[in-house]
Design an enzyme around this catalytic site. Sequence first.
Site, PDB file in Angstrom:
ATOM      1  N   ASP A 187      36.638  49.682  42.823  1.00 35.34           N
ATOM      2  CA  ASP A 187      37.544  48.531  42.921  1.00 35.34           C
ATOM      3  C   ASP A 187      39.005  48.912  42.691  1.00 35.34           C
ATOM      4  OD1 ASP A 187      35.391  46.900  43.454  1.00 35.34           O
ATOM      5  OD2 ASP A 187      35.138  46.266  41.377  1.00 35.34           O
TER       6      ASP A 187
ATOM      7  N   ARG B  82      39.000  46.898  52.844  1.00 36.43           N
ATOM      8  CA  ARG B  82      40.128  47.348  52.010  1.00 36.43           C
ATOM      9  C   ARG B  82      40.760  48.640  52.517  1.00 36.43           C
ATOM     10  NH1 ARG B  82      37.710  45.533  46.063  1.00 36.43           N
ATOM     11  NH2 ARG B  82      38.408  43.370  46.257  1.00 36.43           N
TER      12      ARG B  82
ATOM     13  N   LYS C 114      35.147  41.313  34.581  1.00 37.16           N
ATOM     14  CA  LYS C 114      34.474  40.405  35.520  1.00 37.16           C
ATOM     15  C   LYS C 114      32.974  40.692  35.561  1.00 37.16           C
ATOM     16  CE  LYS C 114      35.759  40.427  40.043  1.00 37.16           C
ATOM     17  NZ  LYS C 114      34.584  40.555  40.930  1.00 37.16           N
TER      18      LYS C 114
HETATM   19  C1  S3P Z   1      30.133  45.037  40.768  1.00 36.06           C
HETATM   20  C2  S3P Z   1      29.771  46.147  41.488  1.00 36.06           C
HETATM   21  C3  S3P Z   1      30.607  46.739  42.542  1.00 36.06           C
HETATM   22  C4  S3P Z   1      32.032  46.232  42.479  1.00 36.06           C
HETATM   23  C5  S3P Z   1      32.112  44.752  42.269  1.00 36.06           C
HETATM   24  C6  S3P Z   1      31.422  44.357  40.967  1.00 36.06           C
HETATM   25  C7  S3P Z   1      29.210  44.509  39.743  1.00 36.06           C
HETATM   26  O1  S3P Z   1      30.081  46.375  43.798  1.00 36.06           O
HETATM   27  O2  S3P Z   1      32.732  46.589  43.649  1.00 36.06           O
HETATM   28  O3  S3P Z   1      33.460  44.318  42.210  1.00 36.06           O
HETATM   29  O4  S3P Z   1      29.622  43.692  38.907  1.00 36.06           O
HETATM   30  O5  S3P Z   1      28.040  44.920  39.751  1.00 36.06           O
HETATM   31  P1  S3P Z   1      28.919  47.266  44.514  1.00 36.06           P
HETATM   32  O6  S3P Z   1      27.700  47.184  43.698  1.00 36.06           O
HETATM   33  O7  S3P Z   1      28.753  46.610  45.866  1.00 36.06           O
HETATM   34  O8  S3P Z   1      29.467  48.641  44.610  1.00 36.06           O
END
Ligand code: S3P
Length: 426
Positions: free
Chosen positions: A312, A343, A19
């Site tokens: 995550d 969560r 993702k």
């Molecule tokens: C992500 C960073 C994370 C993660 C999110 C995706 C990203 O969040 O939890 O699902 O793609 O940079 P945080 O930067 O808030 O930790």
Amino acid sequence: MKIKQINGLNGTITVPGDKSISHRAVMLGAIAKGTTHITGFLMGEDCLSTIDCFRKMGVQIDVSDNEVVIHGVGLHGLKRPQEQLYTGNSGTTTRLLCGILAGQDFDVTMTGDASIQKRPMNRVITPLSKMGAKINGVDGNFCPLTLHGADNKLHGINYELPVASAQIKSAVLLAGLYAQGQTTIIEPAPSRDHTERMLRALGVDIKSQGRTIVLNPPKDLTAKNVNVPADISSAAFFLVAGAIIPNSEITIKNVGVNPTRTGVIDVLKAMGADITESNFKNDVEPTCDLTVRTSKLKGTIIGGKVIPRLIDELPVLAVAAAFAEGQTIIKDAHELKVKESNRIAAMVTELNRAGADVKETDDGMIINGGKTLNGAIFETYNDHRIAMSMAVCALGCNGESEILNQDVVSISYPDFFDTLQKLGGV
Ligand code: S3P
């Protein structure tokens, strides 16, 4: 979705594209010079929201079954959208876009769904404002956000991140592309570095040393095709399922194993999981195949620097802990409270519903594992990862369970239940 206790999950699977990398491939492809072909793109709702936002800013994006093609408009080629940008449920779209939009010469308003409207945005507004951006949000913190790009010129900053967050880091780096002078970021602990890797691959002068990242603004980004590896955050559901369900062996192909993302493998191995890696490949992002077999798990402590490397995956690791012998402590995980749902609260409530012994703490939870778990009706809090974590839990609970509002998995893994069925699990 009804799920019965299962006595074995077996097979070889591919899980959807990463993702984080899919979002970045669209964003950087859109502002690069040239055409970007993306294979392995995650066709989940979050990444489709990113595509939608860039189409509204005049970028031609062709989506077919096996690839996404971005016709880049160059660093300064985005157009003022005719309407608000809508980022759906996606924190990554919203926060990273803030960085790009701060550097445009037009004004734009952005908002998302009910969950996005509750998630803190001051974490990106603060550093971007220091760079000269003008961003208004509800109470200075929440969507809808209006970015007044027309009024400002950005300048580089030296910024020490208050939380280890790849979204904040990336927003600042993306704004740094449009800034005058160098941008320097200091991280408290390593968070995923997909933005840095992709920028480097597109020819940007960006250096990482220890906790410090230094970016010099480029004239252009040069488009480069992206092969998105399978998402380790999606693979994690099957790593845990394969470990806790008896008589299981699951191989997951071509999983992204960037060291900033592999905390889940380290922790599961420390808990006694039988996971083997094979078929390593090294491109912009490293990948390998992962095989997990049924294992006797024991409790562990999950805290400190590993947290950003598995943030995550904590919901599904809590499931692993409920099936492990002994105590697991999850700490230093305050950030879990401001994800798509709280969560910590969600997992504590749902695991206890099944008969687990889980206590909420200020920054995590304490799980006394090895209790007999019984099927129940599980809530999902409109959170894709809670839905999939509780589906994995249900596979190991006595009798039958029900996952409410299971369609929420389409945010990151539309075919999750089909894959589970393929392995013999639904
Ligand atoms: C992500 C960073 C994370 C993660 C999110 C995706 C990203 O969040 O939890 O699902 O793609 O940079 P945080 O930067 O808030 O930790």
